[in-house]
Design a protein around this motif. Sequence first.
Motif, PDB file in Angstrom:
ATOM      1  N   PHE A   1     -16.820  -5.148  14.779  1.00  0.00           N
ATOM      2  CA  PHE A   1     -15.652  -4.790  13.989  1.00  0.00           C
ATOM      3  C   PHE A   1     -14.396  -4.877  14.849  1.00  0.00           C
ATOM      4  CE2 PHE A   1     -19.148  -2.782  11.753  1.00  0.00           C
ATOM      5  CZ  PHE A   1     -18.869  -3.172  10.451  1.00  0.00           C
ATOM      6  N   HIS A   2     -13.353  -5.421  14.267  1.00  0.00           N
ATOM      7  CA  HIS A   2     -12.053  -5.539  14.918  1.00  0.00           C
ATOM      8  C   HIS A   2     -11.043  -4.851  14.024  1.00  0.00           C
ATOM      9  CE1 HIS A   2     -13.660  -8.601  17.701  1.00  0.00           C
ATOM     10  NE2 HIS A   2     -14.442  -8.874  16.672  1.00  0.00           N
ATOM     11  N   ILE A   3     -10.039  -4.222  14.638  1.00  0.00           N
ATOM     12  CA  ILE A   3      -9.076  -3.441  13.872  1.00  0.00           C
ATOM     13  C   ILE A   3      -7.656  -3.701  14.360  1.00  0.00           C
ATOM     14  CG2 ILE A   3      -9.380  -1.454  15.408  1.00  0.00           C
ATOM     15  CD1 ILE A   3      -8.930   0.356  12.936  1.00  0.00           C
ATOM     16  N   ARG A   4      -6.745  -3.703  13.402  1.00  0.00           N
ATOM     17  CA  ARG A   4      -5.302  -3.746  13.683  1.00  0.00           C
ATOM     18  C   ARG A   4      -4.649  -2.713  12.787  1.00  0.00           C
ATOM     19  NH1 ARG A   4      -3.239  -9.825  13.329  1.00  0.00           N
ATOM     20  NH2 ARG A   4      -1.368  -8.885  14.215  1.00  0.00           N
ATOM     21  N   TRP A   5      -3.575  -2.114  13.277  1.00  0.00           N
ATOM     22  CA  TRP A   5      -2.863  -1.079  12.523  1.00  0.00           C
ATOM     23  C   TRP A   5      -1.435  -1.524  12.298  1.00  0.00           C
ATOM     24  CZ3 TRP A   5      -5.341  -0.333  17.195  1.00  0.00           C
ATOM     25  CH2 TRP A   5      -6.546   0.372  17.149  1.00  0.00           C
ATOM     26  N   PHE A   6      -0.965  -1.329  11.075  1.00  0.00           N
ATOM     27  CA  PHE A   6       0.415  -1.628  10.744  1.00  0.00           C
ATOM     28  C   PHE A   6       1.058  -0.405  10.112  1.00  0.00           C
ATOM     29  CE2 PHE A   6      -0.830  -5.887  11.483  1.00  0.00           C
ATOM     30  CZ  PHE A   6       0.314  -6.646  11.644  1.00  0.00           C
ATOM     31  N   ALA A   7       2.232  -0.060  10.625  1.00  0.00           N
ATOM     32  CA  ALA A   7       3.077   0.956  10.013  1.00  0.00           C
ATOM     33  C   ALA A   7       4.098   0.224   9.150  1.00  0.00           C
ATOM     34  CB  ALA A   7       3.776   1.784  11.087  1.00  0.00           C
ATOM     35  N   LEU A   8       4.901   0.969   8.436  1.00  0.00           N
ATOM     36  CA  LEU A   8       5.875   0.345   7.550  1.00  0.00           C
ATOM     37  C   LEU A   8       6.908  -0.495   8.294  1.00  0.00           C
ATOM     38  CD1 LEU A   8       6.331   3.277   5.034  1.00  0.00           C
ATOM     39  CD2 LEU A   8       5.060   1.147   4.693  1.00  0.00           C
ATOM     40  N   ASP A   9       7.103  -0.213   9.587  1.00  0.00           N
ATOM     41  CA  ASP A   9       8.082  -0.992  10.347  1.00  0.00           C
ATOM     42  C   ASP A   9       7.440  -2.038  11.268  1.00  0.00           C
ATOM     43  OD1 ASP A   9       7.040   0.872  12.096  1.00  0.00           O
ATOM     44  OD2 ASP A   9       8.970   1.466  12.939  1.00  0.00           O
ATOM     45  N   GLY A  10       6.136  -2.248  11.172  1.00  0.00           N
ATOM     46  CA  GLY A  10       5.490  -3.308  11.944  1.00  0.00           C
ATOM     47  C   GLY A  10       4.173  -2.872  12.555  1.00  0.00           C
ATOM     48  N   GLU A  11       3.573  -3.778  13.342  1.00  0.00           N
ATOM     49  CA  GLU A  11       2.279  -3.502  13.961  1.00  0.00           C
ATOM     50  C   GLU A  11       2.437  -2.452  15.058  1.00  0.00           C
ATOM     51  OE1 GLU A  11      -1.678  -5.813  15.590  1.00  0.00           O
ATOM     52  OE2 GLU A  11       0.189  -6.937  15.475  1.00  0.00           O
TER      53      GLU A  11
ATOM     54  N   VAL B   1       0.845  -1.198   0.000  1.00  0.00           N
ATOM     55  CA  VAL B   1       0.000   0.000   0.000  1.00  0.00           C
ATOM     56  C   VAL B   1       0.878   1.246   0.000  1.00  0.00           C
ATOM     57  CG1 VAL B   1      -1.699   1.309   1.357  1.00  0.00           C
ATOM     58  CG2 VAL B   1      -1.973  -1.163   1.045  1.00  0.00           C
ATOM     59  N   GLY B   2       1.965   1.222   0.767  1.00  0.00           N
ATOM     60  CA  GLY B   2       2.953   2.281   0.734  1.00  0.00           C
ATOM     61  C   GLY B   2       2.597   3.564   1.471  1.00  0.00           C
ATOM     62  N   LEU B   3       1.605   3.516   2.363  1.00  0.00           N
ATOM     63  CA  LEU B   3       1.242   4.683   3.158  1.00  0.00           C
ATOM     64  C   LEU B   3       1.816   4.524   4.569  1.00  0.00           C
ATOM     65  CD1 LEU B   3      -2.463   5.074   1.992  1.00  0.00           C
ATOM     66  CD2 LEU B   3      -0.506   6.493   1.331  1.00  0.00           C
ATOM     67  N   PRO B   4       1.860   5.609   5.351  1.00  0.00           N
ATOM     68  CA  PRO B   4       2.449   5.503   6.687  1.00  0.00           C
ATOM     69  C   PRO B   4       1.772   4.452   7.575  1.00  0.00           C
ATOM     70  CG  PRO B   4       2.174   7.807   6.102  1.00  0.00           C
ATOM     71  CD  PRO B   4       1.499   7.003   5.032  1.00  0.00           C
ATOM     72  N   VAL B   5       0.461   4.289   7.436  1.00  0.00           N
ATOM     73  CA  VAL B   5      -0.286   3.314   8.241  1.00  0.00           C
ATOM     74  C   VAL B   5      -1.339   2.658   7.362  1.00  0.00           C
ATOM     75  CG1 VAL B   5      -1.944   3.042  10.139  1.00  0.00           C
ATOM     76  CG2 VAL B   5       0.054   4.484  10.441  1.00  0.00           C
ATOM     77  N   THR B   6      -1.539   1.368   7.585  1.00  0.00           N
ATOM     78  CA  THR B   6      -2.652   0.659   6.965  1.00  0.00           C
ATOM     79  C   THR B   6      -3.479   0.056   8.088  1.00  0.00           C
ATOM     80  OG1 THR B   6      -1.361   0.162   4.997  1.00  0.00           O
ATOM     81  CG2 THR B   6      -3.329  -1.165   5.364  1.00  0.00           C
ATOM     82  N   SER B   7      -4.783   0.324   8.059  1.00  0.00           N
ATOM     83  CA  SER B   7      -5.723  -0.226   9.035  1.00  0.00           C
ATOM     84  C   SER B   7      -6.389  -1.440   8.414  1.00  0.00           C
ATOM     85  CB  SER B   7      -6.796   0.808   9.380  1.00  0.00           C
ATOM     86  OG  SER B   7      -6.217   1.963   9.915  1.00  0.00           O
ATOM     87  N   PHE B   8      -6.371  -2.540   9.146  1.00  0.00           N
ATOM     88  CA  PHE B   8      -7.035  -3.760   8.707  1.00  0.00           C
ATOM     89  C   PHE B   8      -8.236  -3.974   9.614  1.00  0.00           C
ATOM     90  CE2 PHE B   8      -2.615  -4.235   7.479  1.00  0.00           C
ATOM     91  CZ  PHE B   8      -2.719  -4.654   6.161  1.00  0.00           C
ATOM     92  N   ILE B   9      -9.388  -4.206   9.012  1.00  0.00           N
ATOM     93  CA  ILE B   9     -10.597  -4.420   9.793  1.00  0.00           C
ATOM     94  C   ILE B   9     -11.251  -5.737   9.391  1.00  0.00           C
ATOM     95  CG2 ILE B   9     -11.096  -1.996  10.308  1.00  0.00           C
ATOM     96  CD1 ILE B   9     -12.979  -1.903   7.944  1.00  0.00           C
TER      97      ILE B   9
ATOM     98  N   GLY C   1      -4.475   7.028  15.743  1.00  0.00           N
ATOM     99  CA  GLY C   1      -5.622   7.929  15.644  1.00  0.00           C
ATOM    100  C   GLY C   1      -6.132   8.089  14.235  1.00  0.00           C
ATOM    101  N   HIS C   2      -5.249   8.475  13.286  1.00  0.00           N
ATOM    102  CA  HIS C   2      -5.729   8.689  11.923  1.00  0.00           C
ATOM    103  C   HIS C   2      -6.097   7.381  11.248  1.00  0.00           C
ATOM    104  CE1 HIS C   2      -1.402   8.125  11.093  1.00  0.00           C
ATOM    105  NE2 HIS C   2      -1.747   7.819   9.864  1.00  0.00           N
ATOM    106  N   GLY C   3      -5.468   6.283  11.662  1.00  0.00           N
ATOM    107  CA  GLY C   3      -5.861   4.979  11.148  1.00  0.00           C
ATOM    108  C   GLY C   3      -7.244   4.569  11.635  1.00  0.00           C
ATOM    109  N   SER C   4      -7.570   4.943  12.874  1.00  0.00           N
ATOM    110  CA  SER C   4      -8.897   4.657  13.423  1.00  0.00           C
ATOM    111  C   SER C   4      -9.967   5.492  12.729  1.00  0.00           C
ATOM    112  CB  SER C   4      -8.935   4.945  14.926  1.00  0.00           C
ATOM    113  OG  SER C   4      -8.052   4.090  15.606  1.00  0.00           O
ATOM    114  N   LEU C   5      -9.669   6.764  12.503  1.00  0.00           N
ATOM    115  CA  LEU C   5     -10.625   7.630  11.804  1.00  0.00           C
ATOM    116  C   LEU C   5     -10.877   7.136  10.379  1.00  0.00           C
ATOM    117  CD1 LEU C   5      -9.455  11.144  12.998  1.00  0.00           C
ATOM    118  CD2 LEU C   5     -11.611  10.005  13.542  1.00  0.00           C
ATOM    119  N   GLY C   6      -9.816   6.755   9.696  1.00  0.00           N
ATOM    120  CA  GLY C   6      -9.981   6.239   8.339  1.00  0.00           C
ATOM    121  C   GLY C   6     -10.799   4.963   8.308  1.00  0.00           C
ATOM    122  N   ALA C   7     -10.529   4.056   9.249  1.00  0.00           N
ATOM    123  CA  ALA C   7     -11.282   2.802   9.319  1.00  0.00           C
ATOM    124  C   ALA C   7     -12.743   3.082   9.643  1.00  0.00           C
ATOM    125  CB  ALA C   7     -10.668   1.873  10.357  1.00  0.00           C
ATOM    126  N   GLY C   8     -12.974   3.993  10.586  1.00  0.00           N
ATOM    127  CA  GLY C   8     -14.349   4.348  10.947  1.00  0.00           C
ATOM    128  C   GLY C   8     -15.110   4.934   9.777  1.00  0.00           C
ATOM    129  N   ALA C   9     -14.464   5.802   9.022  1.00  0.00           N
ATOM    130  CA  ALA C   9     -15.111   6.400   7.851  1.00  0.00           C
ATOM    131  C   ALA C   9     -15.444   5.331   6.809  1.00  0.00           C
ATOM    132  CB  ALA C   9     -14.210   7.475   7.242  1.00  0.00           C
TER     133      ALA C   9
END
Length: 81
Positions: free
Chosen positions: A48-58, A33-41, A63-71
């Motif tokens: 709904f369950h969520i996990r966040w991964f940055a480029l260097d790991g989980e 994906v190549g973005l700073p954070v990817t939210s997996f739901i 915050g912005h990953g949660s807002l994006g997932a919520g939207a």
Amino acid sequence: MFTGESAFGNPCGVLELNNWRSDTELHQITHDVGLPVTSFITNVDGQFHIRWFALDGEINLCGHGSLGAGAAILSKYQLEK
């Protein structure tokens, strides 16, 4: 993009999965994906369950990953805001 063209801030990817994949797979998808954070739901029995991964790991929380997932959830499932 759910905020419009004039929004600023950190972008994130959001992917809904039917079931969890291995940490290695989630980390590879994050790199693809190549973005700073990817939210997996996932949606398990209406929860709904969520996990966040940055480029260097989980990461534990994003915050912005949660807002994006919520939207994404609100938009896809036509839920009340």
